[in-house]
Design a protein around this motif. Structure first.
Motif, PDB file in Angstrom:
ATOM      1  N   ARG A  28      54.847  47.400  31.864  1.00  0.00           N
ATOM      2  CA  ARG A  28      55.334  48.408  33.046  1.00  0.00           C
ATOM      3  C   ARG A  28      54.098  48.249  34.254  1.00  0.00           C
ATOM      4  NH1 ARG A  28      51.492  52.717  32.016  1.00  0.00           N
ATOM      5  NH2 ARG A  28      50.302  52.357  30.291  1.00  0.00           N
ATOM      6  N   HIS A  29      52.941  47.652  34.027  1.00  0.00           N
ATOM      7  CA  HIS A  29      51.869  47.465  35.160  1.00  0.00           C
ATOM      8  C   HIS A  29      52.616  46.404  36.008  1.00  0.00           C
ATOM      9  CE1 HIS A  29      49.945  48.334  31.112  1.00  0.00           C
ATOM     10  NE2 HIS A  29      49.196  49.377  31.972  1.00  0.00           N
ATOM     11  N   LEU A  30      53.034  45.157  35.635  1.00  0.00           N
ATOM     12  CA  LEU A  30      53.459  44.185  36.485  1.00  0.00           C
ATOM     13  C   LEU A  30      54.961  44.733  36.954  1.00  0.00           C
ATOM     14  CD1 LEU A  30      53.143  41.145  34.142  1.00  0.00           C
ATOM     15  CD2 LEU A  30      51.752  41.739  36.102  1.00  0.00           C
ATOM     16  N   ASP A  31      55.903  45.760  36.372  1.00  0.00           N
ATOM     17  CA  ASP A  31      56.698  46.088  36.627  1.00  0.00           C
ATOM     18  C   ASP A  31      56.641  46.921  37.992  1.00  0.00           C
ATOM     19  OD1 ASP A  31      59.718  46.326  36.503  1.00  0.00           O
ATOM     20  OD2 ASP A  31      59.582  48.215  35.987  1.00  0.00           O
ATOM     21  N   ALA A  32      55.463  47.525  38.097  1.00  0.00           N
ATOM     22  CA  ALA A  32      55.028  48.723  39.108  1.00  0.00           C
ATOM     23  C   ALA A  32      54.741  48.073  40.577  1.00  0.00           C
ATOM     24  CB  ALA A  32      54.015  49.667  38.691  1.00  0.00           C
ATOM     25  N   ILE A  33      54.700  46.669  40.493  1.00  0.00           N
ATOM     26  CA  ILE A  33      54.370  45.850  41.591  1.00  0.00           C
ATOM     27  C   ILE A  33      55.365  45.552  42.410  1.00  0.00           C
ATOM     28  CG2 ILE A  33      53.133  43.765  42.527  1.00  0.00           C
ATOM     29  CD1 ILE A  33      50.976  44.507  40.225  1.00  0.00           C
ATOM     30  N   THR A  34      55.577  46.019  43.429  1.00  0.00           N
ATOM     31  CA  THR A  34      56.784  45.399  44.256  1.00  0.00           C
ATOM     32  C   THR A  34      56.451  44.505  45.433  1.00  0.00           C
ATOM     33  OG1 THR A  34      56.420  47.530  45.741  1.00  0.00           O
ATOM     34  CG2 THR A  34      57.979  47.775  43.966  1.00  0.00           C
ATOM     35  N   GLU A  35      54.915  44.567  45.617  1.00  0.00           N
ATOM     36  CA  GLU A  35      54.634  43.658  46.755  1.00  0.00           C
ATOM     37  C   GLU A  35      53.201  43.277  46.398  1.00  0.00           C
ATOM     38  OE1 GLU A  35      53.793  43.618  51.640  1.00  0.00           O
ATOM     39  OE2 GLU A  35      54.982  45.397  50.926  1.00  0.00           O
ATOM     40  N   VAL A  36      52.961  41.954  46.533  1.00  0.00           N
ATOM     41  CA  VAL A  36      51.508  41.435  46.057  1.00  0.00           C
ATOM     42  C   VAL A  36      50.422  41.830  47.283  1.00  0.00           C
ATOM     43  CG1 VAL A  36      50.239  39.427  45.352  1.00  0.00           C
ATOM     44  CG2 VAL A  36      52.589  39.802  44.701  1.00  0.00           C
ATOM     45  N   LYS A  37      49.636  42.347  46.830  1.00  0.00           N
ATOM     46  CA  LYS A  37      48.438  42.628  47.929  1.00  0.00           C
ATOM     47  C   LYS A  37      47.687  41.510  48.090  1.00  0.00           C
ATOM     48  CE  LYS A  37      47.357  47.670  47.344  1.00  0.00           C
ATOM     49  NZ  LYS A  37      48.312  47.897  46.283  1.00  0.00           N
ATOM     50  N   GLN A  38      47.199  40.960  49.358  1.00  0.00           N
ATOM     51  CA  GLN A  38      46.456  39.881  49.714  1.00  0.00           C
ATOM     52  C   GLN A  38      45.361  40.416  50.443  1.00  0.00           C
ATOM     53  OE1 GLN A  38      49.601  37.378  50.898  1.00  0.00           O
ATOM     54  NE2 GLN A  38      49.467  35.956  49.050  1.00  0.00           N
ATOM     55  N   ASN A  39      44.373  39.995  50.623  1.00  0.00           N
ATOM     56  CA  ASN A  39      43.008  40.273  51.230  1.00  0.00           C
ATOM     57  C   ASN A  39      42.839  39.584  52.217  1.00  0.00           C
ATOM     58  OD1 ASN A  39      40.586  41.612  52.183  1.00  0.00           O
ATOM     59  ND2 ASN A  39      40.043  42.229  50.124  1.00  0.00           N
ATOM     60  N   GLN A  40      42.707  39.754  53.548  1.00  0.00           N
ATOM     61  CA  GLN A  40      42.410  38.905  54.721  1.00  0.00           C
ATOM     62  C   GLN A  40      40.990  38.265  54.371  1.00  0.00           C
ATOM     63  OE1 GLN A  40      44.545  38.153  56.840  1.00  0.00           O
ATOM     64  NE2 GLN A  40      45.854  39.912  55.989  1.00  0.00           N
ATOM     65  N   VAL A  41      39.873  38.938  53.850  1.00  0.00           N
ATOM     66  CA  VAL A  41      38.533  38.575  53.585  1.00  0.00           C
ATOM     67  C   VAL A  41      38.579  37.601  52.254  1.00  0.00           C
ATOM     68  CG1 VAL A  41      36.315  39.158  53.104  1.00  0.00           C
ATOM     69  CG2 VAL A  41      37.837  40.535  54.587  1.00  0.00           C
ATOM     70  N   TYR A  42      38.287  36.421  52.508  1.00  0.00           N
ATOM     71  CA  TYR A  42      38.173  35.556  51.407  1.00  0.00           C
ATOM     72  C   TYR A  42      36.873  35.271  50.776  1.00  0.00           C
ATOM     73  CZ  TYR A  42      39.500  31.159  48.572  1.00  0.00           C
ATOM     74  OH  TYR A  42      39.514  30.489  47.589  1.00  0.00           O
ATOM     75  N   GLU A  43      36.226  36.350  50.133  1.00  0.00           N
ATOM     76  CA  GLU A  43      34.910  36.260  49.533  1.00  0.00           C
ATOM     77  C   GLU A  43      34.933  37.391  48.552  1.00  0.00           C
ATOM     78  OE1 GLU A  43      32.712  36.605  53.272  1.00  0.00           O
ATOM     79  OE2 GLU A  43      32.622  38.750  53.158  1.00  0.00           O
ATOM     80  N   CYS A  44      34.056  37.226  47.559  1.00  0.00           N
ATOM     81  CA  CYS A  44      33.599  38.363  46.413  1.00  0.00           C
ATOM     82  C   CYS A  44      32.735  39.346  46.987  1.00  0.00           C
ATOM     83  CB  CYS A  44      33.127  37.876  45.148  1.00  0.00           C
ATOM     84  SG  CYS A  44      32.880  39.223  44.024  1.00  0.00           S
ATOM     85  N   GLU A  45      33.208  40.464  47.481  1.00  0.00           N
ATOM     86  CA  GLU A  45      32.401  41.390  48.053  1.00  0.00           C
ATOM     87  C   GLU A  45      31.320  41.919  47.308  1.00  0.00           C
ATOM     88  OE1 GLU A  45      34.548  45.942  47.579  1.00  0.00           O
ATOM     89  OE2 GLU A  45      35.580  44.649  48.839  1.00  0.00           O
ATOM     90  N   GLU A  46      31.459  41.805  46.058  1.00  0.00           N
ATOM     91  CA  GLU A  46      30.117  42.330  45.231  1.00  0.00           C
ATOM     92  C   GLU A  46      28.975  41.178  45.327  1.00  0.00           C
ATOM     93  OE1 GLU A  46      29.331  45.087  43.859  1.00  0.00           O
ATOM     94  OE2 GLU A  46      31.200  46.038  44.689  1.00  0.00           O
ATOM     95  N   CYS A  47      29.689  39.693  45.157  1.00  0.00           N
ATOM     96  CA  CYS A  47      28.600  38.676  45.294  1.00  0.00           C
ATOM     97  C   CYS A  47      27.814  38.540  46.504  1.00  0.00           C
ATOM     98  CB  CYS A  47      29.632  37.423  44.935  1.00  0.00           C
ATOM     99  SG  CYS A  47      29.853  37.072  43.041  1.00  0.00           S
ATOM    100  N   ILE A  48      28.621  38.871  47.516  1.00  0.00           N
ATOM    101  CA  ILE A  48      28.232  38.945  48.841  1.00  0.00           C
ATOM    102  C   ILE A  48      27.008  39.963  48.986  1.00  0.00           C
ATOM    103  CG2 ILE A  48      28.522  39.623  51.277  1.00  0.00           C
ATOM    104  CD1 ILE A  48      29.759  36.947  50.689  1.00  0.00           C
ATOM    105  N   LYS A  49      27.056  41.029  48.304  1.00  0.00           N
ATOM    106  CA  LYS A  49      26.091  41.920  48.179  1.00  0.00           C
ATOM    107  C   LYS A  49      24.688  41.666  47.653  1.00  0.00           C
ATOM    108  CE  LYS A  49      29.017  46.095  47.951  1.00  0.00           C
ATOM    109  NZ  LYS A  49      29.708  47.110  47.071  1.00  0.00           N
ATOM    110  N   ILE A  50      24.814  40.808  46.584  1.00  0.00           N
ATOM    111  CA  ILE A  50      23.682  40.143  45.827  1.00  0.00           C
ATOM    112  C   ILE A  50      23.283  38.879  46.210  1.00  0.00           C
ATOM    113  CG2 ILE A  50      24.011  41.850  43.948  1.00  0.00           C
ATOM    114  CD1 ILE A  50      25.182  39.749  42.238  1.00  0.00           C
ATOM    115  N   GLY A  51      24.073  38.271  47.016  1.00  0.00           N
ATOM    116  CA  GLY A  51      23.719  36.877  47.566  1.00  0.00           C
ATOM    117  C   GLY A  51      24.070  35.923  46.466  1.00  0.00           C
ATOM    118  N   ASP A  52      24.962  35.926  45.572  1.00  0.00           N
ATOM    119  CA  ASP A  52      25.558  35.145  44.564  1.00  0.00           C
ATOM    120  C   ASP A  52      26.615  34.364  45.298  1.00  0.00           C
ATOM    121  OD1 ASP A  52      25.083  33.627  41.935  1.00  0.00           O
ATOM    122  OD2 ASP A  52      24.733  35.616  41.037  1.00  0.00           O
ATOM    123  N   SER A  53      27.257  33.239  44.230  1.00  0.00           N
ATOM    124  CA  SER A  53      28.391  32.899  44.475  1.00  0.00           C
ATOM    125  C   SER A  53      29.274  32.784  43.214  1.00  0.00           C
ATOM    126  CB  SER A  53      28.015  31.006  44.571  1.00  0.00           C
ATOM    127  OG  SER A  53      27.251  30.583  43.337  1.00  0.00           O
TER     128      SER A  53
END
Ligand SMILES: [Zn+2]
Ligand SMILES: [Zn+2]
Ligand SMILES: [Zn+2]
Length: 91
Positions: free
Chosen positions: A9-34
């Protein structure tokens, strides 16, 4: 977009795949990790790092938020993953 395999039902609920323009992990960026690979939460659109990455932010986000489905944010990969059902769907 091609049809997503209907498996839970979770996959069934998805009608359009969300994509992010920002190609980075926003949590890693905060702590300076990779990170190794990136995943995008299909509930809120946040892009976070995969389980091969030291911080595994995507899995932690799924656990803490209850958001069930991620997509790969890697440009050459087209799949979704449902955490509660442990199902993959290619699209
Ligand atoms: Zn599911
Ligand atoms: Zn991260
Ligand atoms: Zn989320």
């Amino acid at each position: 977009m091609s049809k997503i395999a209907r498996k839970c039902r979770h996959l069934d609920a998805i009608t359009e795949v969300k994509q992010n323009q920002v190609y980075e992990c926003e949590e890693c960026i905060k702590i300076g990790d990779s990170w190794v690979h990136l995943r995008t939460c299909q509930t809120c659109g946040t892009t976070l790092c995969c389980d091969s990455s030291p911080n595994q932010h995507a899995s932690k986000h799924a656990q803490s938020s209850g958001h069930p489905v991620i997509s790969s944010a890697e440009p050459e990969e087209r799949w979704l993953w449902c955490y509660p059902d442990e199902l993959i769907a290619r699209y």
